[in-house]
Design a protein around this motif. Structure first.
Motif, mmCIF file in Angstrom:
data_model
loop_
_atom_site.group_PDB
_atom_site.id
_atom_site.type_symbol
_atom_site.label_atom_id
_atom_site.label_comp_id
_atom_site.label_asym_id
_atom_site.label_seq_id
_atom_site.Cartn_x
_atom_site.Cartn_y
_atom_site.Cartn_z
ATOM 1 N N UNK A 1 -12.711 28.530 -2.883
ATOM 2 C CA UNK A 1 -11.651 27.606 -2.264
ATOM 3 C C UNK A 1 -10.315 27.833 -2.608
ATOM 4 N N UNK A 2 -10.236 28.044 -4.105
ATOM 5 C CA UNK A 2 -8.891 28.574 -4.732
ATOM 6 C C UNK A 2 -8.283 29.731 -4.314
ATOM 7 N N UNK A 3 -9.329 30.851 -3.770
ATOM 8 C CA UNK A 3 -8.968 32.120 -3.070
ATOM 9 C C UNK A 3 -8.454 31.871 -1.925
ATOM 10 N N UNK A 4 -8.958 30.844 -1.067
ATOM 11 C CA UNK A 4 -8.504 30.405 0.196
ATOM 12 C C UNK A 4 -7.139 29.907 0.250
ATOM 13 N N UNK A 5 -7.055 28.987 -0.695
ATOM 14 C CA UNK A 5 -5.520 28.566 -0.996
ATOM 15 C C UNK A 5 -4.666 29.517 -1.153
ATOM 16 N N UNK A 6 -4.879 30.690 -2.064
ATOM 17 C CA UNK A 6 -4.101 31.825 -2.306
ATOM 18 C C UNK A 6 -3.617 32.546 -1.258
ATOM 19 N N UNK A 7 -4.905 32.843 -0.432
ATOM 20 C CA UNK A 7 -4.219 33.895 0.665
ATOM 21 C C UNK A 7 -3.550 33.173 1.856
ATOM 22 N N UNK A 8 -3.972 32.028 2.078
ATOM 23 C CA UNK A 8 -3.189 31.347 2.986
ATOM 24 C C UNK A 8 -1.879 30.577 2.730
ATOM 25 N N UNK A 9 -1.485 30.944 1.495
ATOM 26 C CA UNK A 9 -0.008 30.161 1.172
ATOM 27 C C UNK A 9 0.607 31.632 0.769
ATOM 28 N N UNK A 10 0.541 32.615 0.825
ATOM 29 C CA UNK A 10 1.205 34.012 0.412
ATOM 30 C C UNK A 10 1.270 34.839 1.581
#
Length: 219
Positions: free
Chosen positions: A37-46
């Protein structure tokens, strides 16, 4: 941000399960969802194509996920399981070190070297506590050096990264004192996971913010 909202929900569910039924299925299953989920956050906000900073952070999160998962494939509570977890997280810390290295020139190592002292003292105190509990452990020394090496250049990114790295250090220290010195706080597992998730989330959020800023500057 749906990824961050999902991370918050899963974290709260996991912490509640840890507090009420630490050996139950919910407490056992939910940790493996946290880093994805944290990876999802990273890739969708960069931005794309992803910078080296983001790619190395992705590697750190994937390795953290392995650290959460690998011990499940060996005997519960075994030394091998702990070493697999420690090895995966050591590699994750090295990935963070590589990601944050470009910010070292703006970190306290260059701007205010005296502020490195609290980090060094924290490492020495951790090693003393662990050594008094079970004898000197080179694994703890190696991992401690790695995570402090990550925490110092994080100060060159921004204040959010600094706080996140410090909280991440606290999480790993709590694991070490329980594993090697047999010291536990009330609801120890809850504190370990709370600091683990909050520390990494703040660190990743700071990295994502820096990536967006750099993208705007590049035009």
């Amino acid at each position: 941000m749906p990824a961050l909202a999902a991370l918050a929900v899963v974290t709260l569910i996991h912490l509640g399960a840890r507090a009420v039924a630490p050996g139950g299925m919910v407490a056992d299953v939910t940790p493996v969802l946290l880093m994805p989920l944290l990876l999802w956050f990273l890739v969708t906000t960069t931005t794309r194509p992803q910078s080296l900073l983001v790619r190395l952070t992705v590697v750190a999160l994937v390795l953290s996920r392995l650290g959460d998962t690998l011990p499940r494939f060996v005997e519960d509570g075994s030394e091998l399981g702990f070493m697999l977890m420690l090895g995966a997280f050591l590699l994750a810390q090295l990935a963070y070190v590589a990601a944050l290295y470009p910010f070292a020139d703006r970190s306290i190592a260059r701007t205010r070297p005296v502020l490195i002292a609290p980090y060094a003292i924290a490492l020495v105190v951790l090693l003393v506590v662990v050594t008094l509990g079970s004898g000197f452990r080179w694994q703890v020394a190696l991992y401690g050096i790695a995570i402090m090496t990550m925490a110092v250049p994080a100060t060159g990114l921004d204040r959010v990264a600094t706080i996140g790295a410090i909280i991440f250090v606290i999480s790993d220290a709590l694991i070490a004192v329980r594993a090697f010195a047999d010291l536990e706080l009330p609801l120890h597992g809850v504190w370990v996971m709370l600091t683990y998730v909050v520390g990494q989330t703040l660190l990743v959020a700071a990295i994502a913010h820096r990536d967006r800023v750099d993208h705007v500057r590049r035009g």
